[in-house]
Design a protein around this motif. Structure first.
Motif, PDB file in Angstrom:
ATOM      1  N   SER A   1      -6.859   4.123  -2.209  1.00 55.56           N
ATOM      2  CA  SER A   1      -7.176   3.033  -1.287  1.00 55.56           C
ATOM      3  C   SER A   1      -5.903   2.252  -0.963  1.00 55.56           C
ATOM      4  O   SER A   1      -4.890   2.357  -1.662  1.00 55.56           O
ATOM      5  CB  SER A   1      -8.214   2.101  -1.915  1.00 55.56           C
ATOM      6  OG  SER A   1      -7.656   1.426  -3.016  1.00 55.56           O
ATOM      7  N   LEU A   2      -5.963   1.464   0.080  1.00 50.77           N
ATOM      8  CA  LEU A   2      -4.805   0.672   0.487  1.00 50.77           C
ATOM      9  C   LEU A   2      -4.395  -0.285  -0.628  1.00 50.77           C
ATOM     10  O   LEU A   2      -3.207  -0.429  -0.928  1.00 50.77           O
ATOM     11  CB  LEU A   2      -5.135  -0.110   1.771  1.00 50.77           C
ATOM     12  CG  LEU A   2      -4.032  -1.016   2.291  1.00 50.77           C
ATOM     13  CD1 LEU A   2      -2.823  -0.209   2.722  1.00 50.77           C
ATOM     14  CD2 LEU A   2      -4.544  -1.863   3.442  1.00 50.77           C
ATOM     15  N   GLU A   3      -5.371  -0.930  -1.267  1.00 55.90           N
ATOM     16  CA  GLU A   3      -5.064  -1.868  -2.346  1.00 55.90           C
ATOM     17  C   GLU A   3      -4.378  -1.175  -3.520  1.00 55.90           C
ATOM     18  O   GLU A   3      -3.416  -1.687  -4.075  1.00 55.90           O
ATOM     19  CB  GLU A   3      -6.343  -2.580  -2.833  1.00 55.90           C
ATOM     20  CG  GLU A   3      -6.916  -3.550  -1.849  1.00 55.90           C
ATOM     21  CD  GLU A   3      -7.791  -2.884  -0.794  1.00 55.90           C
ATOM     22  OE1 GLU A   3      -8.146  -1.689  -0.972  1.00 55.90           O
ATOM     23  OE2 GLU A   3      -8.088  -3.527   0.215  1.00 55.90           O
ATOM     24  N   ASP A   4      -4.870   0.004  -3.891  1.00 55.43           N
ATOM     25  CA  ASP A   4      -4.253   0.754  -4.996  1.00 55.43           C
ATOM     26  C   ASP A   4      -2.825   1.168  -4.648  1.00 55.43           C
ATOM     27  O   ASP A   4      -1.926   1.107  -5.490  1.00 55.43           O
ATOM     28  CB  ASP A   4      -5.083   1.987  -5.354  1.00 55.43           C
ATOM     29  CG  ASP A   4      -6.393   1.633  -6.017  1.00 55.43           C
ATOM     30  OD1 ASP A   4      -6.518   0.495  -6.523  1.00 55.43           O
ATOM     31  OD2 ASP A   4      -7.307   2.484  -6.018  1.00 55.43           O
ATOM     32  N   ALA A   5      -2.622   1.575  -3.391  1.00 55.12           N
ATOM     33  CA  ALA A   5      -1.278   1.975  -2.964  1.00 55.12           C
ATOM     34  C   ALA A   5      -0.324   0.781  -3.034  1.00 55.12           C
ATOM     35  O   ALA A   5       0.790   0.895  -3.561  1.00 55.12           O
ATOM     36  CB  ALA A   5      -1.327   2.528  -1.544  1.00 55.12           C
ATOM     37  N   LEU A   6      -0.758  -0.368  -2.539  1.00 54.88           N
ATOM     38  CA  LEU A   6       0.097  -1.555  -2.572  1.00 54.88           C
ATOM     39  C   LEU A   6       0.352  -2.025  -4.001  1.00 54.88           C
ATOM     40  O   LEU A   6       1.461  -2.447  -4.336  1.00 54.88           O
ATOM     41  CB  LEU A   6      -0.522  -2.676  -1.736  1.00 54.88           C
ATOM     42  CG  LEU A   6      -0.557  -2.410  -0.231  1.00 54.88           C
ATOM     43  CD1 LEU A   6      -1.358  -3.486   0.476  1.00 54.88           C
ATOM     44  CD2 LEU A   6       0.839  -2.311   0.338  1.00 54.88           C
ATOM     45  N   ASN A   7      -0.669  -1.949  -4.848  1.00 60.22           N
ATOM     46  CA  ASN A   7      -0.478  -2.327  -6.263  1.00 60.22           C
ATOM     47  C   ASN A   7       0.562  -1.441  -6.923  1.00 60.22           C
ATOM     48  O   ASN A   7       1.399  -1.913  -7.693  1.00 60.22           O
ATOM     49  CB  ASN A   7      -1.800  -2.245  -7.026  1.00 60.22           C
ATOM     50  CG  ASN A   7      -2.732  -3.379  -6.689  1.00 60.22           C
ATOM     51  OD1 ASN A   7      -2.297  -4.454  -6.264  1.00 60.22           O
ATOM     52  ND2 ASN A   7      -4.011  -3.150  -6.851  1.00 60.22           N
ATOM     53  N   GLN A   8       0.528  -0.158  -6.631  1.00 58.90           N
ATOM     54  CA  GLN A   8       1.491   0.765  -7.234  1.00 58.90           C
ATOM     55  C   GLN A   8       2.897   0.531  -6.672  1.00 58.90           C
ATOM     56  O   GLN A   8       3.880   0.613  -7.394  1.00 58.90           O
ATOM     57  CB  GLN A   8       1.050   2.205  -6.996  1.00 58.90           C
ATOM     58  CG  GLN A   8       1.811   3.193  -7.838  1.00 58.90           C
ATOM     59  CD  GLN A   8       1.196   4.580  -7.765  1.00 58.90           C
ATOM     60  OE1 GLN A   8       0.077   4.760  -7.304  1.00 58.90           O
ATOM     61  NE2 GLN A   8       1.946   5.562  -8.227  1.00 58.90           N
ATOM     62  N   ILE A   9       2.989   0.232  -5.374  1.00 56.35           N
ATOM     63  CA  ILE A   9       4.297  -0.011  -4.756  1.00 56.35           C
ATOM     64  C   ILE A   9       4.947  -1.265  -5.331  1.00 56.35           C
ATOM     65  O   ILE A   9       6.136  -1.282  -5.635  1.00 56.35           O
ATOM     66  CB  ILE A   9       4.157  -0.132  -3.222  1.00 56.35           C
ATOM     67  CG1 ILE A   9       3.811   1.231  -2.621  1.00 56.35           C
ATOM     68  CG2 ILE A   9       5.432  -0.678  -2.593  1.00 56.35           C
ATOM     69  CD1 ILE A   9       3.368   1.178  -1.175  1.00 56.35           C
ATOM     70  N   PHE A  10       4.168  -2.332  -5.503  1.00 59.95           N
ATOM     71  CA  PHE A  10       4.734  -3.608  -5.947  1.00 59.95           C
ATOM     72  C   PHE A  10       4.669  -3.812  -7.456  1.00 59.95           C
ATOM     73  O   PHE A  10       5.005  -4.883  -7.951  1.00 59.95           O
ATOM     74  CB  PHE A  10       4.039  -4.768  -5.234  1.00 59.95           C
ATOM     75  CG  PHE A  10       4.305  -4.769  -3.758  1.00 59.95           C
ATOM     76  CD1 PHE A  10       5.594  -4.807  -3.270  1.00 59.95           C
ATOM     77  CD2 PHE A  10       3.261  -4.708  -2.857  1.00 59.95           C
ATOM     78  CE1 PHE A  10       5.851  -4.799  -1.920  1.00 59.95           C
ATOM     79  CE2 PHE A  10       3.505  -4.698  -1.501  1.00 59.95           C
ATOM     80  CZ  PHE A  10       4.804  -4.746  -1.031  1.00 59.95           C
ATOM     81  N   LYS A  11       4.273  -2.787  -8.179  1.00 66.08           N
ATOM     82  CA  LYS A  11       4.234  -2.864  -9.643  1.00 66.08           C
ATOM     83  C   LYS A  11       5.661  -3.065 -10.165  1.00 66.08           C
ATOM     84  O   LYS A  11       6.589  -2.367  -9.757  1.00 66.08           O
ATOM     85  CB  LYS A  11       3.645  -1.560 -10.184  1.00 66.08           C
ATOM     86  CG  LYS A  11       3.428  -1.525 -11.658  1.00 66.08           C
ATOM     87  CD  LYS A  11       2.756  -0.199 -11.979  1.00 66.08           C
ATOM     88  CE  LYS A  11       2.786   0.072 -13.453  1.00 66.08           C
ATOM     89  NZ  LYS A  11       2.220   1.385 -13.754  1.00 66.08           N
ATOM     90  N   ASN A  12       5.856  -4.034 -11.041  1.00 62.32           N
ATOM     91  CA  ASN A  12       7.160  -4.377 -11.626  1.00 62.32           C
ATOM     92  C   ASN A  12       8.188  -4.799 -10.571  1.00 62.32           C
ATOM     93  O   ASN A  12       9.380  -4.575 -10.738  1.00 62.32           O
ATOM     94  CB  ASN A  12       7.722  -3.213 -12.459  1.00 62.32           C
ATOM     95  CG  ASN A  12       6.797  -2.846 -13.596  1.00 62.32           C
ATOM     96  OD1 ASN A  12       6.163  -3.716 -14.188  1.00 62.32           O
ATOM     97  ND2 ASN A  12       6.709  -1.575 -13.893  1.00 62.32           N
ATOM     98  N   ARG A  13       7.719  -5.374  -9.483  1.00 61.22           N
ATOM     99  CA  ARG A  13       8.610  -5.886  -8.445  1.00 61.22           C
ATOM    100  C   ARG A  13       8.255  -7.358  -8.204  1.00 61.22           C
ATOM    101  O   ARG A  13       7.130  -7.765  -8.409  1.00 61.22           O
ATOM    102  CB  ARG A  13       8.453  -5.107  -7.141  1.00 61.22           C
ATOM    103  CG  ARG A  13       8.830  -3.659  -7.284  1.00 61.22           C
ATOM    104  CD  ARG A  13       9.134  -3.050  -5.944  1.00 61.22           C
ATOM    105  NE  ARG A  13       9.253  -1.626  -5.878  1.00 61.22           N
ATOM    106  CZ  ARG A  13      10.050  -0.859  -6.577  1.00 61.22           C
ATOM    107  NH1 ARG A  13      10.807  -1.353  -7.463  1.00 61.22           N
ATOM    108  NH2 ARG A  13      10.092   0.444  -6.419  1.00 61.22           N
ATOM    109  N   PRO A  14       9.211  -8.139  -7.726  1.00 60.90           N
ATOM    110  CA  PRO A  14       8.970  -9.577  -7.561  1.00 60.90           C
ATOM    111  C   PRO A  14       8.250  -9.932  -6.254  1.00 60.90           C
ATOM    112  O   PRO A  14       8.569 -10.925  -5.609  1.00 60.90           O
ATOM    113  CB  PRO A  14      10.385 -10.157  -7.575  1.00 60.90           C
ATOM    114  CG  PRO A  14      11.226  -9.086  -6.975  1.00 60.90           C
ATOM    115  CD  PRO A  14      10.617  -7.794  -7.467  1.00 60.90           C
ATOM    116  N   TYR A  15       7.285  -9.103  -5.839  1.00 66.67           N
ATOM    117  CA  TYR A  15       6.564  -9.356  -4.596  1.00 66.67           C
ATOM    118  C   TYR A  15       5.064  -9.319  -4.836  1.00 66.67           C
ATOM    119  O   TYR A  15       4.579  -8.634  -5.725  1.00 66.67           O
ATOM    120  CB  TYR A  15       6.924  -8.309  -3.528  1.00 66.67           C
ATOM    121  CG  TYR A  15       8.388  -8.288  -3.199  1.00 66.67           C
ATOM    122  CD1 TYR A  15       8.949  -9.282  -2.425  1.00 66.67           C
ATOM    123  CD2 TYR A  15       9.218  -7.290  -3.699  1.00 66.67           C
ATOM    124  CE1 TYR A  15      10.299  -9.287  -2.131  1.00 66.67           C
ATOM    125  CE2 TYR A  15      10.564  -7.278  -3.410  1.00 66.67           C
ATOM    126  CZ  TYR A  15      11.103  -8.286  -2.629  1.00 66.67           C
ATOM    127  OH  TYR A  15      12.438  -8.291  -2.357  1.00 66.67           O
TER     128      TYR A  15
END
Length: 142
Positions: free
Chosen positions: A92-106
């Motif tokens: 899902s879009l939310e899962d993709a964004l969570n994985q992209i921003f994991k351990n990032r300051p965003y």
């Protein structure tokens, strides 16, 4: 003179029977819920990404093509982050964004068909902002 349409013809007597009416109501309810399930499944966005050493701008463009969501962000902040390699299938879009921003300051927010990306507020900054706001409010009262 009273006319009772249910007693005139055999078909009408069958149509007016309680069991038939209940069966029709149940059929309508099942069809209604079946249609709701199909429409809810159609709204979920599935994202597939297989990117190696790509920029965040290119990654967001790829997601935009697949989902139709627009991205709103500060280009300077995203450029500082560098490049990313990521692989995911049918998420899902939310899962993709969570994985992209994991351990990032965003962090991100989804508003209508727009994904707003912003820098995370660190706890120290948040507490100092709260103290400043409280100080200003107390000063206004004096």
């Amino acid at each position: 003179m009273k006319l009772n349409s249910c007693s005139k013809a055999p078909f009408m007597r069958w149509l007016c029977s309680t069991q038939t009416v209940l069966a029709m109501k149940l059929t309508v309810i099942l069809i209604f819920f079946g249609c709701l399930q199909v429409s809810a499944d159609g709204f979920s966005q599935k994202i597939t990404l297989s990117e190696k050493n790509t920029t965040f701008n290119a990654l967001f463009e790829n997601i935009k093509k697949q989902s139709g969501y627009t991205f709103f962000y500060n280009n300077k902040l995203i450029k500082e982050e560098g490049r990313i390699s990521i692989e995911m299938e049918e998420v899902s879009l939310e899962d993709a964004l969570n994985q992209i921003f994991k351990n990032r300051p965003y962090s991100y927010m989804i508003l209508n068909k727009t994904v707003v990306i912003k820098k995370k507020i660190i706890e120290k900054e948040a507490s100092s902002r709260g103290k400043l706001w409280l100080f200003c409010r107390l000063r206004e009262k004096w």
